[in-house]
Write a protein that holds these residues in place. Sequence first.
Motif, PDB file in Angstrom:
ATOM      1  N   VAL A  64     -51.817 -18.499  16.308  1.00 42.96           N
ATOM      2  CA  VAL A  64     -52.863 -19.479  16.030  1.00 42.96           C
ATOM      3  C   VAL A  64     -52.983 -20.528  17.129  1.00 42.96           C
ATOM      4  O   VAL A  64     -54.071 -21.045  17.394  1.00 42.96           O
ATOM      5  CB  VAL A  64     -52.635 -20.144  14.659  1.00 42.96           C
ATOM      6  N   VAL A  65     -51.870 -20.864  17.791  1.00 39.38           N
ATOM      7  CA  VAL A  65     -51.896 -21.808  18.911  1.00 39.38           C
ATOM      8  C   VAL A  65     -51.245 -21.133  20.109  1.00 39.38           C
ATOM      9  O   VAL A  65     -50.119 -20.642  20.017  1.00 39.38           O
ATOM     10  CB  VAL A  65     -51.154 -23.119  18.580  1.00 39.38           C
ATOM     11  N   HIS A  66     -51.962 -21.118  21.225  1.00 38.96           N
ATOM     12  CA  HIS A  66     -51.468 -20.458  22.430  1.00 38.96           C
ATOM     13  C   HIS A  66     -50.901 -21.492  23.400  1.00 38.96           C
ATOM     14  O   HIS A  66     -51.530 -22.511  23.682  1.00 38.96           O
ATOM     15  CB  HIS A  66     -52.599 -19.691  23.105  1.00 38.96           C
ATOM     16  N   ILE A 109     -43.707 -34.910  18.978  1.00 38.63           N
ATOM     17  CA  ILE A 109     -44.436 -34.719  17.719  1.00 38.63           C
ATOM     18  C   ILE A 109     -45.468 -33.610  17.825  1.00 38.63           C
ATOM     19  O   ILE A 109     -45.705 -32.871  16.867  1.00 38.63           O
ATOM     20  CB  ILE A 109     -45.092 -36.039  17.257  1.00 38.63           C
ATOM     21  N   VAL A 110     -46.103 -33.422  18.983  1.00 39.75           N
ATOM     22  CA  VAL A 110     -47.093 -32.358  19.148  1.00 39.75           C
ATOM     23  C   VAL A 110     -46.427 -30.998  18.995  1.00 39.75           C
ATOM     24  O   VAL A 110     -46.921 -30.121  18.278  1.00 39.75           O
ATOM     25  CB  VAL A 110     -47.802 -32.466  20.503  1.00 39.75           C
ATOM     26  N   ASP A 111     -45.289 -30.804  19.663  1.00 42.10           N
ATOM     27  CA  ASP A 111     -44.570 -29.532  19.556  1.00 42.10           C
ATOM     28  C   ASP A 111     -44.147 -29.269  18.109  1.00 42.10           C
ATOM     29  O   ASP A 111     -44.195 -28.134  17.633  1.00 42.10           O
ATOM     30  CB  ASP A 111     -43.333 -29.550  20.449  1.00 42.10           C
ATOM     31  N   THR A 112     -43.758 -30.334  17.404  1.00 46.47           N
ATOM     32  CA  THR A 112     -43.334 -30.183  16.008  1.00 46.47           C
ATOM     33  C   THR A 112     -44.478 -29.661  15.148  1.00 46.47           C
ATOM     34  O   THR A 112     -44.306 -28.732  14.347  1.00 46.47           O
ATOM     35  CB  THR A 112     -42.840 -31.531  15.452  1.00 46.47           C
ATOM     36  N   TYR A 113     -45.676 -30.212  15.326  1.00 43.24           N
ATOM     37  CA  TYR A 113     -46.797 -29.792  14.495  1.00 43.24           C
ATOM     38  C   TYR A 113     -47.376 -28.450  14.926  1.00 43.24           C
ATOM     39  O   TYR A 113     -47.945 -27.722  14.105  1.00 43.24           O
ATOM     40  CB  TYR A 113     -47.861 -30.885  14.438  1.00 43.24           C
ATOM     41  N   VAL A 114     -47.244 -28.116  16.184  1.00 46.39           N
ATOM     42  CA  VAL A 114     -47.595 -26.757  16.605  1.00 46.39           C
ATOM     43  C   VAL A 114     -46.679 -25.762  15.893  1.00 46.39           C
ATOM     44  O   VAL A 114     -47.130 -24.706  15.418  1.00 46.39           O
ATOM     45  CB  VAL A 114     -47.484 -26.605  18.136  1.00 46.39           C
ATOM     46  N   LEU A 142     -49.215 -26.666  31.180  1.00 46.23           N
ATOM     47  CA  LEU A 142     -50.445 -27.412  30.908  1.00 46.23           C
ATOM     48  C   LEU A 142     -50.513 -27.956  29.486  1.00 46.23           C
ATOM     49  O   LEU A 142     -50.867 -29.109  29.274  1.00 46.23           O
ATOM     50  CB  LEU A 142     -51.664 -26.519  31.179  1.00 46.23           C
ATOM     51  N   GLY A 143     -50.213 -27.119  28.504  1.00 44.23           N
ATOM     52  CA  GLY A 143     -50.294 -27.591  27.129  1.00 44.23           C
ATOM     53  C   GLY A 143     -50.643 -26.487  26.161  1.00 44.23           C
ATOM     54  O   GLY A 143     -50.094 -25.380  26.238  1.00 44.23           O
ATOM     55  N   ARG A 184     -63.077 -27.117  20.290  1.00 42.49           N
ATOM     56  CA  ARG A 184     -63.360 -26.651  21.663  1.00 42.49           C
ATOM     57  C   ARG A 184     -62.354 -25.544  21.981  1.00 42.49           C
ATOM     58  O   ARG A 184     -61.349 -25.761  22.662  1.00 42.49           O
ATOM     59  CB  ARG A 184     -63.241 -27.810  22.647  1.00 42.49           C
ATOM     60  N   PRO A 185     -62.617 -24.337  21.480  1.00 39.14           N
ATOM     61  CA  PRO A 185     -61.612 -23.271  21.513  1.00 39.14           C
ATOM     62  C   PRO A 185     -61.160 -22.823  22.894  1.00 39.14           C
ATOM     63  O   PRO A 185     -60.071 -22.289  23.040  1.00 39.14           O
ATOM     64  CB  PRO A 185     -62.296 -22.124  20.754  1.00 39.14           C
ATOM     65  N   GLY A 186     -61.946 -23.044  23.920  1.00 38.94           N
ATOM     66  CA  GLY A 186     -61.530 -22.611  25.249  1.00 38.94           C
ATOM     67  C   GLY A 186     -60.806 -23.674  26.048  1.00 38.94           C
ATOM     68  O   GLY A 186     -60.345 -23.417  27.163  1.00 38.94           O
ATOM     69  N   THR A 187     -60.669 -24.861  25.488  1.00 32.12           N
ATOM     70  CA  THR A 187     -60.087 -25.986  26.206  1.00 32.12           C
ATOM     71  C   THR A 187     -58.569 -26.009  26.077  1.00 32.12           C
ATOM     72  O   THR A 187     -58.032 -25.804  24.989  1.00 32.12           O
ATOM     73  CB  THR A 187     -60.659 -27.315  25.685  1.00 32.12           C
ATOM     74  N   VAL A 188     -57.887 -26.266  27.180  1.00 36.55           N
ATOM     75  CA  VAL A 188     -56.435 -26.458  27.172  1.00 36.55           C
ATOM     76  C   VAL A 188     -56.171 -27.956  27.100  1.00 36.55           C
ATOM     77  O   VAL A 188     -56.627 -28.721  27.953  1.00 36.55           O
ATOM     78  CB  VAL A 188     -55.766 -25.867  28.431  1.00 36.55           C
ATOM     79  N   TYR A 189     -55.433 -28.374  26.085  1.00 35.71           N
ATOM     80  CA  TYR A 189     -55.110 -29.784  25.890  1.00 35.71           C
ATOM     81  C   TYR A 189     -53.660 -30.044  26.278  1.00 35.71           C
ATOM     82  O   TYR A 189     -52.754 -29.319  25.844  1.00 35.71           O
ATOM     83  CB  TYR A 189     -55.306 -30.185  24.429  1.00 35.71           C
ATOM     84  N   SER A 190     -53.448 -31.076  27.056  1.00 33.13           N
ATOM     85  CA  SER A 190     -52.078 -31.469  27.369  1.00 33.13           C
ATOM     86  C   SER A 190     -51.429 -32.073  26.128  1.00 33.13           C
ATOM     87  O   SER A 190     -52.120 -32.517  25.198  1.00 33.13           O
ATOM     88  CB  SER A 190     -52.061 -32.496  28.505  1.00 33.13           C
ATOM     89  N   ARG A 191     -50.102 -32.112  26.121  1.00 29.86           N
ATOM     90  CA  ARG A 191     -49.396 -32.747  25.014  1.00 29.86           C
ATOM     91  C   ARG A 191     -49.783 -34.214  24.893  1.00 29.86           C
ATOM     92  O   ARG A 191     -49.930 -34.747  23.788  1.00 29.86           O
ATOM     93  CB  ARG A 191     -47.889 -32.591  25.197  1.00 29.86           C
ATOM     94  N   ALA A 192     -49.941 -34.882  26.036  1.00 32.64           N
ATOM     95  CA  ALA A 192     -50.304 -36.301  26.011  1.00 32.64           C
ATOM     96  C   ALA A 192     -51.679 -36.502  25.376  1.00 32.64           C
ATOM     97  O   ALA A 192     -51.887 -37.439  24.590  1.00 32.64           O
ATOM     98  CB  ALA A 192     -50.288 -36.872  27.427  1.00 32.64           C
ATOM     99  N   ALA A 193     -52.625 -35.619  25.697  1.00 36.32           N
ATOM    100  CA  ALA A 193     -53.971 -35.741  25.128  1.00 36.32           C
ATOM    101  C   ALA A 193     -53.949 -35.519  23.623  1.00 36.32           C
ATOM    102  O   ALA A 193     -54.579 -36.266  22.857  1.00 36.32           O
ATOM    103  CB  ALA A 193     -54.915 -34.748  25.797  1.00 36.32           C
ATOM    104  N   LEU A 194     -53.220 -34.512  23.168  1.00 33.76           N
ATOM    105  CA  LEU A 194     -53.140 -34.239  21.733  1.00 33.76           C
ATOM    106  C   LEU A 194     -52.403 -35.357  20.998  1.00 33.76           C
ATOM    107  O   LEU A 194     -52.785 -35.736  19.886  1.00 33.76           O
ATOM    108  CB  LEU A 194     -52.441 -32.902  21.490  1.00 33.76           C
TER     109      LEU A 194
END
Length: 226
Positions: A212-214, A196-201, A219-220, A173-183
């Motif tokens: 590649v990741v904005h 862990i999300v920030d680490t893998y980003v 928000l996320g 879902r390329p236009g969706t902004v995901y929060s860290r909690a959701a990811l």
Amino acid sequence: MTLGRAREPWRLLLVEDDPELVAMLSEALREEGYAVDVAADGQRGLHLALTRQYDVLLVDRRLPVVDGLDLVGRLRARAVRTPVLLLTAMGTVHDRVDGLDAGADDYLAKPFDLDELGARLRALCRRARDVTDVLRIGSGHLYVGRREVELADGERVALAAREFSLLWVLASRPGTVYSRAALRRMVFQEAPAPSIVDTYVYYLRRKLGRQVVHTVRGLGYRLGAL
């Protein structure tokens, strides 16, 4: 009886807690040219399947810590599409339906014939190598079956399982902004480390470029481009 020699160095993960069966299958598979890793419980099997690349998973239905159906479900939830053959003594129609509905690709009841097991494994391995599902990411491509990204210049980059899962969620879902909690919930199953999300980003940006990741401040994250 033989398993039938693998024509390629197929990588297989055997998740089984019966030591005698593990010893017999591991020896037979390796003699026929398969590269085999072994996990004695579902938690170890889940870790290996998420951190290493395999052509096929051979998974017992009843396992310590994490059972076979739960293991398969967790892998599918993280977009791991490696073919799974469930190998188990639970062979009723209901059991087979449960296994296939959980995300397994095939089901073989114990006791089994080595020739049949070998044929089923070869079919699943060929299927894994032939997968061509592709998602476009800007001017690049995400090859689902191989956990590879093709950059704009044609270079291909292999991703670890969790890197792939994170990118897959964003790319779906390329236009969706995901929060860290959701990811964290969707990709990492509520991993204890909040960062862990920030680490893998960071890992994705290191391999594929910062674009590649904005980051959407406050928000996320959302998908960028290659």
